[in-house]
Design a protein around this motif. Structure first.
Motif, PDB file in Angstrom:
ATOM      1  N   PHE A   1      43.016  44.965  55.259  1.00 40.88           N
ATOM      2  CA  PHE A   1      42.906  43.862  55.231  1.00 40.88           C
ATOM      3  C   PHE A   1      44.073  44.385  56.151  1.00 40.88           C
ATOM      4  O   PHE A   1      44.071  42.865  56.681  1.00 40.88           O
ATOM      5  CB  PHE A   1      44.290  44.111  54.244  1.00 40.88           C
ATOM      6  CG  PHE A   1      44.266  44.527  52.919  1.00 40.88           C
ATOM      7  CD1 PHE A   1      44.479  43.104  52.137  1.00 40.88           C
ATOM      8  CD2 PHE A   1      44.116  45.295  51.747  1.00 40.88           C
ATOM      9  CE1 PHE A   1      44.325  42.441  51.216  1.00 40.88           C
ATOM     10  CE2 PHE A   1      43.211  44.617  50.546  1.00 40.88           C
ATOM     11  CZ  PHE A   1      43.614  43.698  49.955  1.00 40.88           C
ATOM     12  N   ASP A   2      43.631  44.800  57.836  1.00 40.38           N
ATOM     13  CA  ASP A   2      44.345  45.055  59.009  1.00 40.38           C
ATOM     14  C   ASP A   2      42.959  44.051  59.567  1.00 40.38           C
ATOM     15  O   ASP A   2      43.670  42.906  59.996  1.00 40.38           O
ATOM     16  CB  ASP A   2      44.381  46.215  59.123  1.00 40.38           C
ATOM     17  CG  ASP A   2      45.741  47.147  59.337  1.00 40.38           C
ATOM     18  OD1 ASP A   2      46.450  46.762  58.865  1.00 40.38           O
ATOM     19  OD2 ASP A   2      45.725  48.156  59.896  1.00 40.38           O
ATOM     20  N   GLU A   3      42.107  44.309  59.271  1.00 40.58           N
ATOM     21  CA  GLU A   3      41.035  43.435  59.451  1.00 40.58           C
ATOM     22  C   GLU A   3      40.997  42.074  59.467  1.00 40.58           C
ATOM     23  O   GLU A   3      40.521  41.398  60.217  1.00 40.58           O
ATOM     24  CB  GLU A   3      39.662  43.912  60.351  1.00 40.58           C
ATOM     25  CG  GLU A   3      39.690  45.744  60.681  1.00 40.58           C
ATOM     26  CD  GLU A   3      38.393  46.959  60.561  1.00 40.58           C
ATOM     27  OE1 GLU A   3      37.806  45.611  59.196  1.00 40.58           O
ATOM     28  OE2 GLU A   3      38.348  47.356  60.642  1.00 40.58           O
ATOM     29  N   ASN A   4      41.364  41.682  58.368  1.00 34.10           N
ATOM     30  CA  ASN A   4      41.341  40.231  57.603  1.00 34.10           C
ATOM     31  C   ASN A   4      42.369  39.763  57.148  1.00 34.10           C
ATOM     32  O   ASN A   4      42.907  39.467  56.013  1.00 34.10           O
ATOM     33  CB  ASN A   4      40.498  40.329  56.393  1.00 34.10           C
ATOM     34  CG  ASN A   4      39.475  40.778  56.427  1.00 34.10           C
ATOM     35  OD1 ASN A   4      38.137  40.139  56.780  1.00 34.10           O
ATOM     36  ND2 ASN A   4      38.376  42.711  56.802  1.00 34.10           N
ATOM     37  N   PRO A   5      43.155  39.577  57.980  1.00 38.11           N
ATOM     38  CA  PRO A   5      44.432  38.956  57.448  1.00 38.11           C
ATOM     39  C   PRO A   5      44.954  37.821  56.198  1.00 38.11           C
ATOM     40  O   PRO A   5      45.872  37.497  55.647  1.00 38.11           O
ATOM     41  CB  PRO A   5      45.650  38.832  58.631  1.00 38.11           C
ATOM     42  CG  PRO A   5      44.303  38.320  59.966  1.00 38.11           C
ATOM     43  CD  PRO A   5      43.466  39.495  59.586  1.00 38.11           C
ATOM     44  N   ASP A   6      44.124  37.220  56.039  1.00 37.44           N
ATOM     45  CA  ASP A   6      43.373  35.013  55.749  1.00 37.44           C
ATOM     46  C   ASP A   6      42.965  35.994  54.019  1.00 37.44           C
ATOM     47  O   ASP A   6      43.442  35.814  52.793  1.00 37.44           O
ATOM     48  CB  ASP A   6      42.294  34.939  55.828  1.00 37.44           C
ATOM     49  CG  ASP A   6      41.010  35.587  56.090  1.00 37.44           C
ATOM     50  OD1 ASP A   6      40.503  36.936  56.388  1.00 37.44           O
ATOM     51  OD2 ASP A   6      39.926  34.669  56.016  1.00 37.44           O
ATOM     52  N   ILE A   7      43.072  37.559  53.783  1.00 31.87           N
ATOM     53  CA  ILE A   7      42.746  37.881  52.087  1.00 31.87           C
ATOM     54  C   ILE A   7      43.776  38.471  51.975  1.00 31.87           C
ATOM     55  O   ILE A   7      44.528  38.881  52.636  1.00 31.87           O
ATOM     56  CB  ILE A   7      41.006  39.499  52.473  1.00 31.87           C
ATOM     57  CG1 ILE A   7      40.589  38.766  53.248  1.00 31.87           C
ATOM     58  CG2 ILE A   7      41.134  39.875  50.910  1.00 31.87           C
ATOM     59  CD1 ILE A   7      39.523  37.124  52.192  1.00 31.87           C
ATOM     60  N   ALA A   8      44.218  37.825  51.055  1.00 31.57           N
ATOM     61  CA  ALA A   8      45.553  38.402  49.724  1.00 31.57           C
ATOM     62  C   ALA A   8      44.902  39.301  48.512  1.00 31.57           C
ATOM     63  O   ALA A   8      45.919  40.266  48.348  1.00 31.57           O
ATOM     64  CB  ALA A   8      45.710  37.029  49.206  1.00 31.57           C
ATOM     65  N   CYS A   9      43.839  38.837  48.051  1.00 35.91           N
ATOM     66  CA  CYS A   9      43.624  40.338  47.150  1.00 35.91           C
ATOM     67  C   CYS A   9      41.920  41.240  47.295  1.00 35.91           C
ATOM     68  O   CYS A   9      41.330  39.946  47.751  1.00 35.91           O
ATOM     69  CB  CYS A   9      43.630  39.613  45.445  1.00 35.91           C
ATOM     70  SG  CYS A   9      43.001  40.707  44.364  1.00 35.91           S
ATOM     71  N   THR A  10      41.710  42.276  46.826  1.00 33.71           N
ATOM     72  CA  THR A  10      40.358  42.490  47.304  1.00 33.71           C
ATOM     73  C   THR A  10      40.037  43.169  45.696  1.00 33.71           C
ATOM     74  O   THR A  10      41.051  43.620  45.069  1.00 33.71           O
ATOM     75  CB  THR A  10      39.866  43.865  47.901  1.00 33.71           C
ATOM     76  OG1 THR A  10      40.866  45.102  47.906  1.00 33.71           O
ATOM     77  CG2 THR A  10      40.262  43.284  49.249  1.00 33.71           C
TER      78      THR A  10
ATOM     79  N   VAL B   1      41.796  46.565  41.549  1.00 34.95           N
ATOM     80  CA  VAL B   1      42.781  45.536  42.412  1.00 34.95           C
ATOM     81  C   VAL B   1      43.941  46.501  43.092  1.00 34.95           C
ATOM     82  O   VAL B   1      44.361  47.290  42.417  1.00 34.95           O
ATOM     83  CB  VAL B   1      43.473  45.122  41.147  1.00 34.95           C
ATOM     84  CG1 VAL B   1      44.104  43.448  41.424  1.00 34.95           C
ATOM     85  CG2 VAL B   1      42.362  44.369  40.426  1.00 34.95           C
ATOM     86  N   THR B   2      43.906  45.293  44.563  1.00 35.44           N
ATOM     87  CA  THR B   2      44.171  45.718  45.633  1.00 35.44           C
ATOM     88  C   THR B   2      44.919  44.372  46.254  1.00 35.44           C
ATOM     89  O   THR B   2      44.010  43.920  46.093  1.00 35.44           O
ATOM     90  CB  THR B   2      43.699  46.787  46.934  1.00 35.44           C
ATOM     91  OG1 THR B   2      43.561  47.860  46.228  1.00 35.44           O
ATOM     92  CG2 THR B   2      44.626  46.466  47.952  1.00 35.44           C
ATOM     93  N   VAL B   3      45.898  44.463  46.663  1.00 40.10           N
ATOM     94  CA  VAL B   3      46.492  42.598  46.534  1.00 40.10           C
ATOM     95  C   VAL B   3      47.813  42.576  47.544  1.00 40.10           C
ATOM     96  O   VAL B   3      49.009  43.912  47.255  1.00 40.10           O
ATOM     97  CB  VAL B   3      47.088  41.977  45.220  1.00 40.10           C
ATOM     98  CG1 VAL B   3      48.443  42.794  44.342  1.00 40.10           C
ATOM     99  CG2 VAL B   3      47.613  40.543  45.214  1.00 40.10           C
ATOM    100  N   ARG B   4      48.114  42.167  48.775  1.00 39.91           N
ATOM    101  CA  ARG B   4      49.035  41.577  48.907  1.00 39.91           C
ATOM    102  C   ARG B   4      50.280  41.225  48.309  1.00 39.91           C
ATOM    103  O   ARG B   4      50.517  40.939  47.677  1.00 39.91           O
ATOM    104  CB  ARG B   4      49.051  40.914  50.326  1.00 39.91           C
ATOM    105  CG  ARG B   4      48.076  40.668  51.764  1.00 39.91           C
ATOM    106  CD  ARG B   4      47.717  40.049  52.169  1.00 39.91           C
ATOM    107  NE  ARG B   4      46.784  40.051  53.182  1.00 39.91           N
ATOM    108  CZ  ARG B   4      47.560  40.883  54.001  1.00 39.91           C
ATOM    109  NH1 ARG B   4      47.713  42.183  54.635  1.00 39.91           N
ATOM    110  NH2 ARG B   4      45.732  40.989  55.357  1.00 39.91           N
ATOM    111  N   ARG B   5      51.651  42.036  48.320  1.00 38.55           N
ATOM    112  CA  ARG B   5      52.763  41.437  48.042  1.00 38.55           C
ATOM    113  C   ARG B   5      53.204  40.736  47.847  1.00 38.55           C
ATOM    114  O   ARG B   5      53.343  40.123  46.800  1.00 38.55           O
ATOM    115  CB  ARG B   5      53.847  42.985  48.215  1.00 38.55           C
ATOM    116  CG  ARG B   5      55.472  42.605  47.927  1.00 38.55           C
ATOM    117  CD  ARG B   5      56.184  43.306  48.785  1.00 38.55           C
ATOM    118  NE  ARG B   5      56.178  45.368  48.577  1.00 38.55           N
ATOM    119  CZ  ARG B   5      55.654  45.534  47.301  1.00 38.55           C
ATOM    120  NH1 ARG B   5      57.381  45.361  46.251  1.00 38.55           N
ATOM    121  NH2 ARG B   5      55.636  47.111  47.435  1.00 38.55           N
ATOM    122  N   ALA B   6      52.841  39.849  49.012  1.00 37.70           N
ATOM    123  CA  ALA B   6      54.106  38.504  48.573  1.00 37.70           C
ATOM    124  C   ALA B   6      52.777  37.363  47.729  1.00 37.70           C
ATOM    125  O   ALA B   6      53.285  36.695  47.137  1.00 37.70           O
ATOM    126  CB  ALA B   6      53.157  38.098  50.562  1.00 37.70           C
ATOM    127  N   ALA B   7      51.393  37.710  48.211  1.00 36.81           N
ATOM    128  CA  ALA B   7      50.823  37.195  47.298  1.00 36.81           C
ATOM    129  C   ALA B   7      50.549  37.178  45.581  1.00 36.81           C
ATOM    130  O   ALA B   7      51.193  36.473  44.715  1.00 36.81           O
ATOM    131  CB  ALA B   7      49.071  37.521  46.800  1.00 36.81           C
TER     132      ALA B   7
END
Length: 336
Positions: free
Chosen positions: A121-130, A173-179
């Motif tokens: 996620f550090d390397e891919n700031p445009d990705i919201a979820c994996t 599932v891993t997701v950014r909190r904002a999304a």
């Protein structure tokens, strides 16, 4: 005398800013919970937080959690069960890290998963979820589920999710909190297909990426919902009610296939009572197909789904250069 410092001493965890939170809902999983927690806490990182929501357990889970002495752990107990999705949402709200990884209380992370997720996620700031692949562990052995090398565009991803062509489990599932917050978290009233429904909502607004790893162990325990035939029709009916895509003619055959396969699978495995109950539930369903066209639709939908899986499988990663003797089980594109 030189004293070597202990990497990531737990005292530092009290003041470290969390970078990733792991949220675990649990109910009556006292036996498997220590393995699950150890797979997170043994990492040793000070910048993670672990939140466990005990959803009304009656098997001593509360007493066990009270013995775990780790400042990275926060846990809460509900006196009565309110469901795993509410527990996941509550756990996410209790945490503060910008990344949230979910983990079921009978599953486990492989060593290195948390480090990999934070770096990704550090390397891919445009990705919201994996979502990642996983190893499915059952009495019959281990089955590895891998995802394709390339994540499809949003429209194709929705199609694959709706056709149940992607191997899924909440623990990958891993997701950014904002999304996660933007889409309202997990649907608290849905008790099957929770991960699929969440991903469909996320895919409308955010970028989802297929992960390269299979660093989650999915244990098929006796009380896993995914192993129970009973309730399949009700769960599918609730899921379809939330997905207007299924009202399109494009999904008519697929929906027939998804509906019929539940009772058929129960019957094929000798669970005749469950199969009969599912047929009765089908007759009461509000959003599932019925009538004479369902059976031919089942075979058309099965073929349509198989073609989608074959196309997806052509993109699936090969085994990681291991000799066959070390990895004798084939990779798959579907866990169902």
């Amino acid at each position: 005398m030189t004293v070597q410092p202990t990497p990531f001493p737990l005292e530092r965890a009290r003041v470290a800013t969390p970078r990733l939170a792991v949220v675990i809902p649990t109910k009556n999983r006292r036996d498997s919970l220590p393995r699950t927690l150890a797979s997170v806490l043994d990492n040793g990182r000070a910048d993670i937080e672990l939140v466990v929501i005990d959803d009304g357990s009656t098997d001593g889970t509360e007493n066990y959690l009270a013995t775990v002495d780790d400042p990275r752990l926060t846990w809460r107990r509900r006196p009565t069960s309110a469901g795993a999705n509410r527990a996941r949402n509550e756990g996410a709200a209790l945490s503060s890290a910008p990344l949230i990884a979910f983990l079921d209380s009978d599953d486990a992370f492989r060593p290195g998963r948390l480090d990999r997720l934070i770096a990704f996620f550090d390397e891919n700031p445009d990705i919201a979820c994996t979502i990642d692949g996983f190893s499915d562990i059952s009495d019959s052995g281990e089955r590895v589920h891998r995802l394709p090398c390339t994540t499809p565009d949003s429209e194709k991803l929705r199609q694959l999710l709706l056709c149940h062509c992607i191997p899924l489990t909440n623990s990958t599932v891993t997701v950014r909190r904002a999304a996660f917050t933007a889409v309202g978290g997990y649907d608290p009233d849905l008790w099957r297909h929770q991960d699929r429904e969440l991903l469909l909502r996320l895919a409308r607004q955010h970028r989802i990426a297929f992960g390269a790893a299979t660093d989650v162990f999915k244990y098929r325990s006796g009380n896993s919902i995914s192993r129970n035939h009973a309730g399949y029709i009700r769960g599918l009916d609730d899921f379809v009610a939330r997905c207007p895509d299924y009202r399109s003619p494009d999904y008519e055959s697929i929906l027939s296939y998804l509906t019929v396969r539940g009772p058929l699978k129960a019957m094929a495995q000798g669970h005749f009572g469950d199969a009969l109950s599912e047929v009765k539930a089908w007759r009461k369903a509000s959003h599932l197909p019925s009538g004479f066209h369902v059976l031919p639709g089942y075979f058309m939908g099965r073929r349509q789904r198989r073609l989608l899986e074959q196309a997806l499988g052509q993109q699936t990663r090969v085994l990681d250069q291991l000799p066959p003797a070390l990895d004798p089980l084939p990779a798959t594109t579907s866990a169902e």
